[in-house]
Design a protein around this motif. Structure first.
Motif, PDB file in Angstrom:
ATOM      1  N   LEU A  99      -0.374   8.568  13.739  1.00 26.23           N
ATOM      2  CA  LEU A  99       0.712   8.068  12.749  1.00 26.23           C
ATOM      3  C   LEU A  99       1.612   8.986  12.480  1.00 26.23           C
ATOM      4  O   LEU A  99       2.799   8.850  12.252  1.00 26.23           O
ATOM      5  N   ILE A 120       6.235  -3.002   7.035  1.00 33.76           N
ATOM      6  CA  ILE A 120       5.561  -2.044   6.721  1.00 33.76           C
ATOM      7  C   ILE A 120       6.185  -0.772   7.372  1.00 33.76           C
ATOM      8  O   ILE A 120       6.675  -0.939   8.345  1.00 33.76           O
ATOM      9  N   ILE A 149       6.644   4.424  10.289  1.00 33.01           N
ATOM     10  CA  ILE A 149       5.621   3.379   9.586  1.00 33.01           C
ATOM     11  C   ILE A 149       5.412   3.958   8.361  1.00 33.01           C
ATOM     12  O   ILE A 149       4.983   5.286   8.043  1.00 33.01           O
ATOM     13  N   GLY A 186       3.891  -4.061  11.930  1.00 38.16           N
ATOM     14  CA  GLY A 186       4.975  -3.518  11.067  1.00 38.16           C
ATOM     15  C   GLY A 186       6.126  -4.322  10.888  1.00 38.16           C
ATOM     16  O   GLY A 186       6.501  -4.629   9.798  1.00 38.16           O
ATOM     17  N   ALA A 218      -5.462   3.258   9.632  1.00 38.90           N
ATOM     18  CA  ALA A 218      -5.374   4.377  10.576  1.00 38.90           C
ATOM     19  C   ALA A 218      -6.549   5.101  10.731  1.00 38.90           C
ATOM     20  O   ALA A 218      -6.920   5.497  11.650  1.00 38.90           O
ATOM     21  N   LEU A 256      -0.958  -1.090  13.419  1.00 42.34           N
ATOM     22  CA  LEU A 256       0.244  -1.133  12.469  1.00 42.34           C
ATOM     23  C   LEU A 256       1.562  -1.252  13.231  1.00 42.34           C
ATOM     24  O   LEU A 256       2.462  -1.802  12.653  1.00 42.34           O
ATOM     25  N   ILE A 303       3.701   5.521   5.136  1.00 46.09           N
ATOM     26  CA  ILE A 303       2.270   5.910   5.025  1.00 46.09           C
ATOM     27  C   ILE A 303       2.056   5.938   3.423  1.00 46.09           C
ATOM     28  O   ILE A 303       2.571   6.393   2.615  1.00 46.09           O
ATOM     29  N   THR A 352      -1.875   1.608   4.768  1.00 47.47           N
ATOM     30  CA  THR A 352      -1.746   2.214   6.228  1.00 47.47           C
ATOM     31  C   THR A 352      -2.703   3.290   6.614  1.00 47.47           C
ATOM     32  O   THR A 352      -2.990   3.463   7.684  1.00 47.47           O
ATOM     33  N   VAL A 385      -3.602   2.019  14.705  1.00 46.44           N
ATOM     34  CA  VAL A 385      -2.274   2.612  14.614  1.00 46.44           C
ATOM     35  C   VAL A 385      -1.433   1.602  15.343  1.00 46.44           C
ATOM     36  O   VAL A 385      -0.165   1.204  15.099  1.00 46.44           O
TER      37      VAL A 385
END
Length: 92
Positions: free
Chosen positions: A48, A92, A62, A87, A72, A83, A64, A68, A80
């Motif tokens: 990430l 996000i 992304i 995303g 992750a 995400l 954090i 998230t 990830v």
């Protein structure tokens, strides 16, 4: 000239070995699970961070936040990737 064997000591030794075997079985599997969980979380966090480090140069990142980070951390690299895929849909 006989061999004097104290059977109580032999049985205690054998019982100790059995107890050690049982304790090993009880504690080794959870330790492996915890180690795998920690390694998964570290791999997800590093990935990430790398995505954000490289993605910032291209206008992509992304966020954090606790959600998230948990995704992750719990799922690791697949988290990830999830995400990354979700995303744009979830902003996000």
């Amino acid at each position: 000239m006989g061999l004097n064997v104290d059977w109580g000591v032999v049985l205690a030794f054998a019982g100790g070995l059995v107890l050690l075997y049982i304790l090993g079985k009880i504690f080794v599997k959870p330790a492996r699970f915890i180690l795998k969980f920690i390694l998964n979380g570290v791999a997800g966090g590093v990935l990430l961070w790398l995505i954000n480090l490289i993605g910032n140069q291209y206008g992509f990142s992304i966020v954090i936040n606790p959600i998230t980070a948990l995704i992750a951390g719990f799922l690791g690299i697949p988290g990830v990737i999830l995400l990354l895929l979700l995303g744009p849909i979830l902003n996000i």
